[in-house]
Scaffold this motif. Structure first.
Motif, PDB file in Angstrom:
ATOM      1  N   HIS A   1     -46.868 -96.169  53.599  1.00 31.16           N
ATOM      2  CA  HIS A   1     -46.880 -95.642  52.234  1.00 31.16           C
ATOM      3  C   HIS A   1     -46.028 -94.375  52.189  1.00 31.16           C
ATOM      4  N   THR A   2     -45.336 -94.150  51.060  1.00 34.57           N
ATOM      5  CA  THR A   2     -44.459 -92.977  50.976  1.00 34.57           C
ATOM      6  C   THR A   2     -45.062 -91.911  50.059  1.00 34.57           C
ATOM      7  N   SER A   3     -44.913 -90.664  50.475  1.00 33.02           N
ATOM      8  CA  SER A   3     -45.440 -89.577  49.668  1.00 33.02           C
ATOM      9  C   SER A   3     -44.417 -88.444  49.566  1.00 33.02           C
TER      10      SER A   3
ATOM     11  N   THR B   1     -39.609-106.505  46.468  1.00 37.25           N
ATOM     12  CA  THR B   1     -40.261-106.797  45.192  1.00 37.25           C
ATOM     13  C   THR B   1     -40.235-105.523  44.359  1.00 37.25           C
ATOM     14  N   ASP B   2     -40.361-105.683  43.073  1.00 38.55           N
ATOM     15  CA  ASP B   2     -40.577-104.521  42.200  1.00 38.55           C
ATOM     16  C   ASP B   2     -41.608-104.939  41.159  1.00 38.55           C
ATOM     17  N   ILE B   3     -41.827-104.071  40.199  1.00 33.61           N
ATOM     18  CA  ILE B   3     -42.970-104.252  39.283  1.00 33.61           C
ATOM     19  C   ILE B   3     -42.989-105.618  38.596  1.00 33.61           C
TER      20      ILE B   3
ATOM     21  N   VAL C   1     -49.443 -82.814  38.211  1.00 32.12           N
ATOM     22  CA  VAL C   1     -50.162 -84.100  38.167  1.00 32.12           C
ATOM     23  C   VAL C   1     -49.544 -85.054  39.186  1.00 32.12           C
ATOM     24  N   TYR C   2     -48.202 -85.081  39.227  1.00 33.43           N
ATOM     25  CA  TYR C   2     -47.521 -85.947  40.207  1.00 33.43           C
ATOM     26  C   TYR C   2     -48.029 -85.641  41.618  1.00 33.43           C
ATOM     27  N   GLY C   3     -48.030 -84.346  41.983  1.00 34.18           N
ATOM     28  CA  GLY C   3     -48.473 -83.952  43.316  1.00 34.18           C
ATOM     29  C   GLY C   3     -49.928 -84.310  43.581  1.00 34.18           C
TER      30      GLY C   3
ATOM     31  N   TYR D   1     -44.838 -93.688  40.318  1.00 39.91           N
ATOM     32  CA  TYR D   1     -44.403 -93.109  39.044  1.00 39.91           C
ATOM     33  C   TYR D   1     -43.814 -91.756  39.405  1.00 39.91           C
ATOM     34  N   THR D   2     -42.480 -91.699  39.497  1.00 33.48           N
ATOM     35  CA  THR D   2     -41.808 -90.538  40.099  1.00 33.48           C
ATOM     36  C   THR D   2     -41.230 -89.554  39.080  1.00 33.48           C
ATOM     37  N   ASP D   3     -41.456 -89.815  37.801  1.00 38.29           N
ATOM     38  CA  ASP D   3     -40.987 -88.866  36.780  1.00 38.29           C
ATOM     39  C   ASP D   3     -41.991 -87.704  36.754  1.00 38.29           C
TER      40      ASP D   3
ATOM     41  N   THR E   1     -51.729 -86.692  42.115  1.00 43.76           N
ATOM     42  CA  THR E   1     -51.945 -88.143  42.205  1.00 43.76           C
ATOM     43  C   THR E   1     -51.384 -88.678  43.528  1.00 43.76           C
ATOM     44  N   LYS E   2     -50.253 -88.125  43.979  1.00 42.84           N
ATOM     45  CA  LYS E   2     -49.676 -88.581  45.255  1.00 42.84           C
ATOM     46  C   LYS E   2     -50.583 -88.154  46.414  1.00 42.84           C
ATOM     47  N   LEU E   3     -51.127 -86.930  46.335  1.00 47.59           N
ATOM     48  CA  LEU E   3     -52.015 -86.470  47.413  1.00 47.59           C
ATOM     49  C   LEU E   3     -53.261 -87.347  47.487  1.00 47.59           C
TER      50      LEU E   3
ATOM     51  N   LEU F   1     -34.651 -95.841  43.985  1.00 47.79           N
ATOM     52  CA  LEU F   1     -33.637 -95.128  44.770  1.00 47.79           C
ATOM     53  C   LEU F   1     -33.722 -95.462  46.262  1.00 47.79           C
ATOM     54  N   LEU F   2     -34.887 -95.313  46.839  1.00 50.03           N
ATOM     55  CA  LEU F   2     -34.992 -95.556  48.281  1.00 50.03           C
ATOM     56  C   LEU F   2     -34.837 -97.042  48.595  1.00 50.03           C
ATOM     57  N   GLY F   3     -35.425 -97.886  47.765  1.00 50.13           N
ATOM     58  CA  GLY F   3     -35.330 -99.336  47.980  1.00 50.13           C
ATOM     59  C   GLY F   3     -33.879 -99.811  48.016  1.00 50.13           C
TER      60      GLY F   3
HETATM   61  N1  LIG Z   1     -36.841 -89.418  45.002  1.00 44.67           N
HETATM   62  C1  LIG Z   1     -37.321 -88.341  45.630  1.00 44.67           C
HETATM   63  O1  LIG Z   1     -36.699 -87.263  45.651  1.00 44.67           O
HETATM   64  C2  LIG Z   1     -38.629 -88.426  46.373  1.00 44.67           C
HETATM   65  C3  LIG Z   1     -39.089 -87.262  46.985  1.00 44.67           C
HETATM   66  C4  LIG Z   1     -40.294 -87.308  47.682  1.00 44.67           C
HETATM   67  C5  LIG Z   1     -41.009 -88.483  47.758  1.00 44.67           C
HETATM   68  N2  LIG Z   1     -40.556 -89.595  47.136  1.00 44.67           N
HETATM   69  C6  LIG Z   1     -41.378 -90.814  47.238  1.00 44.67           C
HETATM   70  O2  LIG Z   1     -40.577 -91.840  47.810  1.00 44.67           O
HETATM   71  C7  LIG Z   1     -40.961 -93.115  47.274  1.00 44.67           C
HETATM   72  C8  LIG Z   1     -39.750 -93.821  46.690  1.00 44.67           C
HETATM   73  O3  LIG Z   1     -39.187 -92.967  45.721  1.00 44.67           O
HETATM   74  P1  LIG Z   1     -37.901 -93.360  44.871  1.00 44.67           P
HETATM   75  O4  LIG Z   1     -37.160 -92.115  44.609  1.00 44.67           O
HETATM   76  O5  LIG Z   1     -37.219 -94.559  45.474  1.00 44.67           O
HETATM   77  O6  LIG Z   1     -38.627 -93.787  43.497  1.00 44.67           O
HETATM   78  P2  LIG Z   1     -38.011 -94.548  42.245  1.00 44.67           P
HETATM   79  O7  LIG Z   1     -36.532 -94.539  42.282  1.00 44.67           O
HETATM   80  O8  LIG Z   1     -38.699 -94.014  41.038  1.00 44.67           O
HETATM   81  O9  LIG Z   1     -38.495 -96.046  42.505  1.00 44.67           O
HETATM   82  C9  LIG Z   1     -39.824 -96.437  42.372  1.00 44.67           C
HETATM   83  C10 LIG Z   1     -39.828 -97.896  41.998  1.00 44.67           C
HETATM   84  O10 LIG Z   1     -41.192 -98.297  41.838  1.00 44.67           O
HETATM   85  C11 LIG Z   1     -41.259 -99.092  40.667  1.00 44.67           C
HETATM   86  N3  LIG Z   1     -42.635 -99.114  40.155  1.00 44.67           N
HETATM   87  C12 LIG Z   1     -43.220 -98.275  39.265  1.00 44.67           C
HETATM   88  N4  LIG Z   1     -44.486 -98.668  39.045  1.00 44.67           N
HETATM   89  C13 LIG Z   1     -44.708 -99.751  39.818  1.00 44.67           C
HETATM   90  C14 LIG Z   1     -45.819-100.609  40.003  1.00 44.67           C
HETATM   91  N5  LIG Z   1     -46.973-100.418  39.358  1.00 44.67           N
HETATM   92  N6  LIG Z   1     -45.694-101.638  40.881  1.00 44.67           N
HETATM   93  C15 LIG Z   1     -44.533-101.862  41.521  1.00 44.67           C
HETATM   94  N7  LIG Z   1     -43.433-101.107  41.370  1.00 44.67           N
HETATM   95  C16 LIG Z   1     -43.524-100.048  40.521  1.00 44.67           C
HETATM   96  C17 LIG Z   1     -40.294 -98.427  39.726  1.00 44.67           C
HETATM   97  O11 LIG Z   1     -39.970 -99.271  38.645  1.00 44.67           O
HETATM   98  P3  LIG Z   1     -39.589 -98.599  37.232  1.00 44.67           P
HETATM   99  O12 LIG Z   1     -38.344 -97.808  37.478  1.00 44.67           O
HETATM  100  O13 LIG Z   1     -39.408 -99.785  36.358  1.00 44.67           O
HETATM  101  O14 LIG Z   1     -40.747 -97.722  36.863  1.00 44.67           O
HETATM  102  C18 LIG Z   1     -39.117 -98.176  40.674  1.00 44.67           C
HETATM  103  O15 LIG Z   1     -38.279 -99.294  40.801  1.00 44.67           O
HETATM  104  C19 LIG Z   1     -42.075 -92.807  46.263  1.00 44.67           C
HETATM  105  O16 LIG Z   1     -43.319 -92.947  46.899  1.00 44.67           O
HETATM  106  C20 LIG Z   1     -41.849 -91.342  45.915  1.00 44.67           C
HETATM  107  O17 LIG Z   1     -43.051 -90.717  45.490  1.00 44.67           O
HETATM  108  C21 LIG Z   1     -39.375 -89.599  46.444  1.00 44.67           C
END
Ligand SMILES: NC(=O)c1ccc[n+]([C@@H]2O[C@H](COP(=O)([O-])OP(=O)(O)OC[C@H]3O[C@@H](n4cnc5c(N)ncnc54)[C@H](OP(=O)(O)O)[C@@H]3O)[C@@H](O)[C@H]2O)c1
Length: 279
Positions: A97-99, A29-31, A123-125, A60-62, A127-129, A11-13
Motif C-alpha cells: 500500500h502507498t502512503s 486496473t483503475d476505478i 484531511v488527506y494526511g 483520493y490525492t487532491d 485519512t492516509k494515516l 501518475l505512479l501507475g
Molecule cells: N503524487 C504524489 O506526489 C504523492 C506523494 C506522496 C504519496 N503519494 C501516494 O502515492 C500513491 C499514488 O499516487 P499518484 O500520484 O499516482 O495518484 P494519482 O495520480 O491521483 O492516481 C490515483 C489513481 O487512483 C484512482 N482512484 C481513485 N479512487 C479510486 C478507487 N476508489 N478505486 C480505484 N482507483 C481509484 C484515480 O482515478 P481518478 O483520477 O479517476 O480519481 C487515479 O487514477 C497514492 O497512494 C498517493 O497517496 C503520492
C-alpha cells in the motif's frame, strides 16, 4: 510474481510498468474496473487472477479537494485500503500500500524516520494515516511505502506547471517554506520491486536523496532548461490553500538502504534524467 495494480492509471501507475513488467506479470486496473471501496469487485478480481501481490496506488490525492469532500477522502484513502487489506489477508496475497509524507506535521528539523510520530495537518494526511493504521492492523504482513513530491511522465506536474506559467507570464511565485525531496516516479519502482521480492513488511520511506524547497526546485528546473524567467519566493500563507502542508517532508531512507541495499540518486540527477526523457 503476478501482481495486480489498483489505481493504475494515475501518475505512479503510468510510470511503473517499464521496470517491473520485465520480470513480473502486471495487471493494471483503475476505478472503472476495480473500485477499491467495493470489496465484492476486489474479491472477484483476486479469485479470477490469483495474484501473488496487490500494489495499491488508488487514492483520493487532491489534497485541497479532500478538505471539501471529507467523506470521499475517508472512503477512498482509509476504507478502501482496509478492504484491500482484508481481502489480501483472506486470500494470502501480499499487499503493498502507498502512503504519504503528509502524515507528518513537518515540525521536526531533521529527516523523518518510519517510527517518528505522525501528526497530520490535513484531511488527506489524516485519512492516509488511518489507512496505514488499518492496513497494518488487519494485515500485519502488508508493506506500506511512503512517497513524497512525485513527478513523472504523463499529465501535468509541478515541473510542467511552472514551465507553462513562466512562459505565459515571464515571472512566477513559488513557496519557499516547504522542504522535501522531489522524487522521480520511475525511481521508486525498483525499491517497490525489491521490497516485494524480499517479502518485507511494515513501513518504508522512499524518496530521491537530498532536499530543497519548491522555490529551489523551480529554480533548478529553469536553470537546467535555460528558461529566463523571474522566480520569486513566497510563503505558504500567501497561497491561502485549503489544506495545510508540512514545512518539512524530508525522509530518512536508511531503513530502505539497510533492508534492500537501495538508496536513490539525488533529486537533481533524477530531475536531469526526467528532463532528458521528456520531449
Ligand atoms: N503524487 C504524489 O506526489 C504523492 C506523494 C506522496 C504519496 N503519494 C501516494 O502515492 C500513491 C499514488 O499516487 P499518484 O500520484 O499516482 O495518484 P494519482 O495520480 O491521483 O492516481 C490515483 C489513481 O487512483 C484512482 N482512484 C481513485 N479512487 C479510486 C478507487 N476508489 N478505486 C480505484 N482507483 C481509484 C484515480 O482515478 P481518478 O483520477 O479517476 O480519481 C487515479 O487514477 C497514492 O497512494 C498517493 O497517496 C503520492
Amino acid at each position: 510474481m503476478k501482481i495486480l495494480v489498483t489505481g493504475g492509471k494515475g501518475l505512479l501507475g503510468r510510470n511503473i510498468e517499464a521496470q517491473i513488467g520485465k520480470e513480473h506479470s502486471l495487471i493494471f486496473t483503475d476505478i472503472e474496473e476495480w473500485d477499491i471501496t467495493d470489496e465484492g469487485q476486489g474479491e472477484e478480481f483476486i479469485r479470477i487472477h490469483r495474484p501473488d501481490a496487490v500494489i495499491n496506488l488508488a487514492a483520493y490525492t487532491d489534497v485541497d479537494g479532500c478538505e471539501v469532500e471529507v467523506e470521499k477522502a475517508w472512503r477512498i484513502n482509509c476504507e478502501g485500503p482496509s478492504k484491500l487489506a482484508r481481502l489480501c489477508e483472506r486470500y494470502g496475497v501480499k499487499l503493498l500500500h502507498t502512503s504519504t509524507d503528509y502524515v507528518f506535521d513537518g515540525t521536526k528539523d531533521t529527516p523523518y524516520k518510519e517510527e517518528d510520530e505522525p501528526n497530520p495537518l490535513s484531511v488527506y494526511g489524516r485519512t492516509k494515516l488511518q489507512g496505514e493504521v488499518e492496513v497494518l492492523k488487519i494485515n500485519p504482513s502488508a508493506l506500506i511505502v511512503r512517497l513524497e513530491w512525485l513527478y513523472g511522465e504523463g499529465g501535468e506536474n509541478f515541473i510542467t506547471k511552472v514551465v507553462r506559467l513562466a512562459k505565459e507570464r515571464g515571472r512566477i511565485e513559488v513557496v519557499d517554506d516547504q522542504k522535501g525531496s522531489p522524487t522521480y516516479a520511475p525511481d521508486v519502482v525498483l525499491p517497490i520491486k525489491k521490497l516485494l521480492e524480499k517479502g518485507l513488511s511494515g513501513i518504508y520511506h522512499v524518496a530521491n536523496s537530498g532536499s530543497c524547497t519548491w522555490f529551489q526546485f523551480a529554480k533548478e528546473v529553469f536553470s537546467l532548461l535555460k528558461i529566463d524567467a523571474e522566480v520569486n519566493p513566497i510563503t505558504s500563507d500567501r497561497l491561502n490553500r485549503k489544506a495545510k502542508r508540512p514545512s518539512n517532508s524530508v525522509y530518512d531512507c536508511t531503513k530502505l538502504k539497510r533492508d534492500t541495499g537501495i538508496s536513490l540518486r539525488s533529486w537533481q540527477d533524477a530531475l536531469r534524467a526526467y528532463l532528458i526523457n521528456t520531449p
